[in-house]
Structures are given as structure tokens and as C-alpha cells.
Design an enzyme around this catalytic site. Sequence first.
Site, PDB file in Angstrom:
ATOM      1  N   THR A   1       0.889  -1.173  -0.052  1.00 63.58           N
ATOM      2  CA  THR A   1      -0.033   0.053  -0.241  1.00 63.58           C
ATOM      3  C   THR A   1       0.905   1.136  -0.196  1.00 63.58           C
ATOM      4  OG1 THR A   1      -0.287  -0.175   2.501  1.00 63.58           O
ATOM      5  CG2 THR A   1      -1.979  -1.026   1.117  1.00 63.58           C
ATOM      6  N   ASP A   2       1.975   1.279   0.384  1.00 56.81           N
ATOM      7  CA  ASP A   2       3.014   2.244   0.445  1.00 56.81           C
ATOM      8  C   ASP A   2       3.457   2.760  -1.220  1.00 56.81           C
ATOM      9  OD1 ASP A   2       3.102   2.003   3.084  1.00 56.81           O
ATOM     10  OD2 ASP A   2       5.262   1.924   3.349  1.00 56.81           O
ATOM     11  N   TYR A   3       3.075   1.929  -2.009  1.00 55.15           N
ATOM     12  CA  TYR A   3       3.414   2.153  -3.346  1.00 55.15           C
ATOM     13  C   TYR A   3       2.365   2.979  -3.975  1.00 55.15           C
ATOM     14  CZ  TYR A   3       6.231  -1.963  -2.487  1.00 55.15           C
ATOM     15  OH  TYR A   3       7.119  -2.962  -1.939  1.00 55.15           O
TER      16      TYR A   3
END
Lengths: 402, 413
Positions: free
Chosen positions: A171-173
Site C-alpha cells: 500500500t506504500d506504493y
Amino acid sequence: MLPLDDVKVVDFMWALAGPGTTRTLADYGATVVRIESANRVDGARTVGPFIDNKPAHEASGLFGTYNSGKLGLALDLNKPQARDVVLDLVRWADVVCESFSPKAMRAWRLDYESLREIKPELIMLSSCLMGQSGPMSKFVGFGNMAAALAGFYHLCGWPDRPPSGPFGAYTDYIAPRFGAISVLAALDYRRRTGQGQHIDQSQAESALHFLTLALLDYAANRRIEQGVGNADLNFAPHGVYPALGEDRWVAIACATDDHWRALCSAMNRTDLARGEQFATLPARRKNRDELDQIISEWTRGLTAHAAELQLQGLGIPASAVQDSNDICHDPQLTARGYLTEIVHPVCGKTVIEAPRFLLSRTPANTARPAPTLGGDNQYVLESILGYNQDRITELVAAGALQ
Amino acid sequence: MLDPYRVLDLTTERGLLCGQILGDLGADVIKIEPPGGSPARRLAPFYQDVADPNRSIYWWANNRNKRGITLNLETNDGKELLYRLAERSHFLIESDNPGYLAAQGLGYGDLATRNPGLIYVSITPFGQDGPKASYADSDLVILAAGGPLLLGGDEDRPPIRVSVPQAYLHACADAAVGALVAHHERQRTGLGQQVNVSAQQSVTIATQANNLAYRIGADEAHRMAGGVKLGSLRVPLVWRAKDGYVTLGFLFGRQLGVFSQRLMNYLHELGICDVATRDKDWIAYGGLLLSGEEPMAEYERVVKLIADFVASRTKAELLDAALQRGLLIAPITTMSEVLESRQLQSRQYWQVLEHPELGRSFPYPGPFARFSAAPIAYRRRPPLVGEHNSELYRNELGLSEDKCVDLSRRGII
């Protein structure tokens, strides 16, 4: 002039999801003051890949890529003098970004309600795993956990195995894009209306926009979803096939019957193209295992890049499954300037990832490396905030600048 | 928030999310499809598995908050209508192969002479130029070319992707950022420009900078079933619980070791581990293992203790423990569990859109962010083929009814 060179940002972000947002703003000219503390260095500094394989706070290629273009200010927010510096920065800034768990900014009295009192038109982005409200608002962790909660893990794996999950903090991408989009839209809104606002970004909620297809399929059809290896509803053959060498693979996707027939001719198996067994997409999906076997036998004798070239020459979607060495030599990424050289004050000449999109008239500037811890203290306090040397000396003496 | 702006969305199945993001923010997004409908409407899955252009869930997933018109851009009359629309628009988004629209007289240069302020967003597999610019593509192929594919899956099998296509969503999200950066600049200069997005380059973000490894002299990461390999250390991230799987981070170092300390405190309280195990130096533990000071067998013994503990608890019990004690544990959640998530329900995340022609409503994933002054609104379900032709051509472009009938008869709209 760069597109965003009138935008001033105070950046309390850490790890990846937050700093990825402000990296983009910095690439295109925003002045971003990144606040860090020696008591709690950004975890991204402790994650590789590290330059020359030597872990060090200034040698993380990950931190270097996510924070280039920013100014580094070291502040110990638990010192009362540091708070005054923050408030002066807020008066200077257009945008404040933070990605702590919701209680942290409140504990420092640096939450939106407190900051809008000194700057009513402030835009503030608060980004955390699950959002500012709800029973899980204080859930702590990393992007791999939000990815598990959002469903990405369950949808990545083989039907006969436990889920394997996508690589890393998935989800950090996704979150940095929605973070930057939100800030830019709020700046436009403020320009037209004079109004600032608070943006509450749940990284999991942003990331669910990459699973809308599966969510709607479940809501509409109650389809029981799970990871299906590399199978695809619309394509067959569709998979990753072994090539010459250790852990070398080629990805092949036949989108049309024409692609399939061309693949048959590449494999010298035009007999397959004539048979019933693989004549249509439904037939090829049904007989997928046998099909994958046949293709694997052919690809095993080729290097991944030779297979790619041959198949692309016939118009078939195919690519070597590229490793870091391949990527660093990839002529296409090189043509787009994907890896860009910078000079780091501690590590010397190194590379970072350049912006992923290109603007034709106003290209990004990526010359400034990520800040060393507190590396821009003097510049920020003197040139941005106009403090005199006595004031700066006092802050140093009070231990606020670490 | 972006309601003063108009967006022309010419994208194929590759580029749909970009316009939807701008539409969510309030822009007037006009989806322009060839007569008969976009090729994206032919993509599965379909509602009740009935293949129909208005029942493609692939289409639904990326086209809410847009109006939909049909227009044949390969005819002169069609091009003229597009020029008229482009003159009164702020953004144009397209995802055809490089050069296709330019060959039709609809490239950036063609439209910029008519509207110098236009921001022209091009989403392509590999970018506008370069040796692979004309490569054939797919989600899987892009992920292979950009780096993330090799890192996903089990080490004894081929690498795998997420089973729901991701590559173009990464590209579309980058495209929306690029469009808004260019828009900010346009406020000062009045000038538009072209935003050049490469899906290959967009997915590089999903390698977590591991793509740099070779150039900076670092070890490359390798895929491992449900975990990561850090040097010789195999770090499991997927653990079997009583009723499914969870991800649990048993990690070390100054920041992550704190979580492992909390976990071991908890296991000791539960009587699962002894004091000596609880009180190991979890901050320095990774280094101790790599130096050999701590035998690998001892690490494996602790991993087994944790595995037995996890296997004896449900996902919900483990989540409660994580919330109460600040542990790095999260359930691996299915789509049905996501739809029932208490967290998402408490935030009223789901936005129900009615599909009146089907007599059904469906919950769509809600706002990607909450804006205090100008909240995102879900104003429109994805359009049917040509749903807004009359509204747009007659009411807004002022074409006569006869003219519209004629254009329709000639297959232009």
C-alpha cells in the site's frame, strides 16, 4: 521555473507512504522541509538496498530515493523550543504533511485543529494506515499489514498454497500518488476559494482503489476470489515460463487468437494452432496446464531476452522477467532517465529513481540528494525562518536541534 | 474540488482510472468511446457472467463519476467534434499506442494549436519514445519489465503477480499526479503541456527501490513464499492462524525490534515462552544471528513458538491483540471480509451506486481521501454506451436534432 516552486511544505512524514508524496512535490519545485529527529530516525534509513551493501543511516538507496529534493531539519519535538520552530514553519508553509498514528500530532498539539488557529488557510494532509477515525485508527504498522487488511495478500498466491502476498509494503506504493493528488487538488481549491482544509488519508482506503474490480465482482456476483497464480480471465496463454539460467523467466500473454497462432509458429508448433484443443480462449483457459507445459518446453532452451525479442518481433506481448541488473541496463528505462545520478554529501556519486512521469515543457529537477539528518538546519532556520545566530545557538544549547 | 474543469477521457482499457480520479475530485469528465462502446466493456468479469457492454465489471471499476458519449474519431466529422470539445476542455487523457492519435490528427501538437492551455496526458505501456515504445503489452508483461514481478511469489515456482491487474492502475495514478502538477503550473503561465507516462516505469515503485541494487552494489532481494530473505535470514511474514492466515512481523533493529519485544512480553504473559527467551536482545538480534553469536537453531525455535501461538488463535483474536498491545499483526483478509470490515463501516466508506437499468445497487470503494472542506462525492454510476450523447451534443454543443440523427446514421456518434 519549476511548476511547484511557489509551494511550501512542512513534512513530518516517515517510512514510504508519506515521503513518497512529498518527494513528488519536491521534484517539481516545492520547498519541502523534512523534519526528523535523531531520537527517532526515519525507519526507511534502516532499510536497504544500501550503497556498497553497508547499512548506514546515510546509505539507504530506499531513503535516498524517497527523500531527494527535500531540506533536512532535525528537531526533537519533545523539547518546548522545538514547538516554536514548528509553529514558525507552519506560518511560512502552505501545506503540512504528517503520517504518524493519529494520537501523536494531538499529543504535541500539532493536530489540524491546533494549527489552523495560527494559520486558518492551512492545508494539512494526515496519512496513516487506517485513517483518523474508527476502531482501528490507532492500528500501528507498515504497508504490508495494510496490504493484508485490504485484500492484496489473499489475491496473490497459488490456489494450492497459502497466500504469498505482493512484495514489500504494497500500500506504500499506492498511497503516495493519492496523497500528492489530494494536496494538489486542495491547493487549487484554496487558490479559488481562499479556504484550506484537512485531508484524512487512510492508506488502506486509498489502496482499495486498486482492487475495485475484485470488490465489485464479489459484491455483484459473490464470486469466491483467491490468488490464481498467473491465470487471467481474458488471456490464455498467460504466464511466466522458465528460461535459460538460474531463476530466469519470460512472461508471455496472448491477448488474441492471432497472438496464439503467432506463438505457435514461433515454437514451430503450427499443428497446435490447427487443433480444437487450443482453438479459442475458453479452450485454452480450460487446457491451461497442458498449454503451459508445452510453452515451458520451448522457452527452456532460450534466454529470457531472446524469447522476448523473438515474440515481440511477432507482436506478442512478452518480456523477460527483469532483475535489478536487467533494469539497470534496460534501454527503455535508460532512455527515460529512470536512474539519475546525484552527488550525496556522505556517499558521493550514487543513483536514485527519477520521477516516473515526464512533463514535456517543465521537466523535474532531481539534482538535490536526500538530506542528511539535520543537514539543512542552518539554512532552514536562517534563510527560511530568518532566525539570527543567537537564536540558533540557543536552540542548539537547548538540545532542540537533534 | 475540481468542478470548474472539464476532462476529455479518450482512454482505452489501459487508462481509465486517471479520469475517474479527476472525476471523484469533481471534474466534469467526459468519457469518449467509439460507437458501440469502449473495448474495455468487452473485458471480463461480467455481472451475472452475461457478456454485455453495460455489464462489464472491468468497466464499472474505472468509470464512475464520468459522463459517456460515443464518437468515431476516425472520421473527419468526428475529429471536428473532438476539436470543438478540446477547445473548451482543460485536460485530455489518452492511452493509445504512441503515434496513433497523432496519425489521426489528434496528437498533442494538433490540439495544442487549437487550445494552448490543454494538458494532454498520455498513458502508454513503455512511454512515448525509446526502443521498446512500440512493444506489445499486458499487465503481466509490464510487471515483468518493470521489476516487481520477479520479487513476488514462492521461490520454488515461477514469480506471480497480484491476480487483479495492477500495472495500469499504477500508471493512471501517476498520470493524475502529473496532470495536477501541470495544472498548477498552468495557473501561472496559461500554458498546457504533455504528460508522458510509462506503465513500465510506474510499476518500478513496487520494487521498494530494489531495482537500484545492482547499480549501488547492494544484494538483490529475492522472493520467498510468504516472507522475505534478508541475506541468509528467512523472515516469514505469512503465518497460519486457526481460521485463515495473518501477516506477522518478527523483526529486529532499533525500530522494529521494539515490536518483537512486545510480542515476546505477551507470549511470556501467556506462559508460552520463558523469561530467558523473553529477555533476549530483540533490538540487536538480527546482528547476533548474522554474526553467529546466536545460533540459527535458536531463532528457529522461537519462530516455532510464535507459529504455534498464531495457529491457536483466530484472525479476530490476533487483530484484537495487535490493537491492544501494538503488535505487528494483521489478518489476511478476503474480499467478503473487506466488505464487512468494522473499520470501513464505521467510517461509512462504501458508496452505494444505483444501476437502475439492472434494478440493482452495488457498494463501490469510497473516497480515496477525506477532505474537510470539499468532500469527494459519488455522483454518477459508470455510464452506459452513449448515455450522454444527447445531453452533450444537443444541449452543450448546440447541434440540431437533425444533425444528431444524421451523425448517428453515419456511424459518427
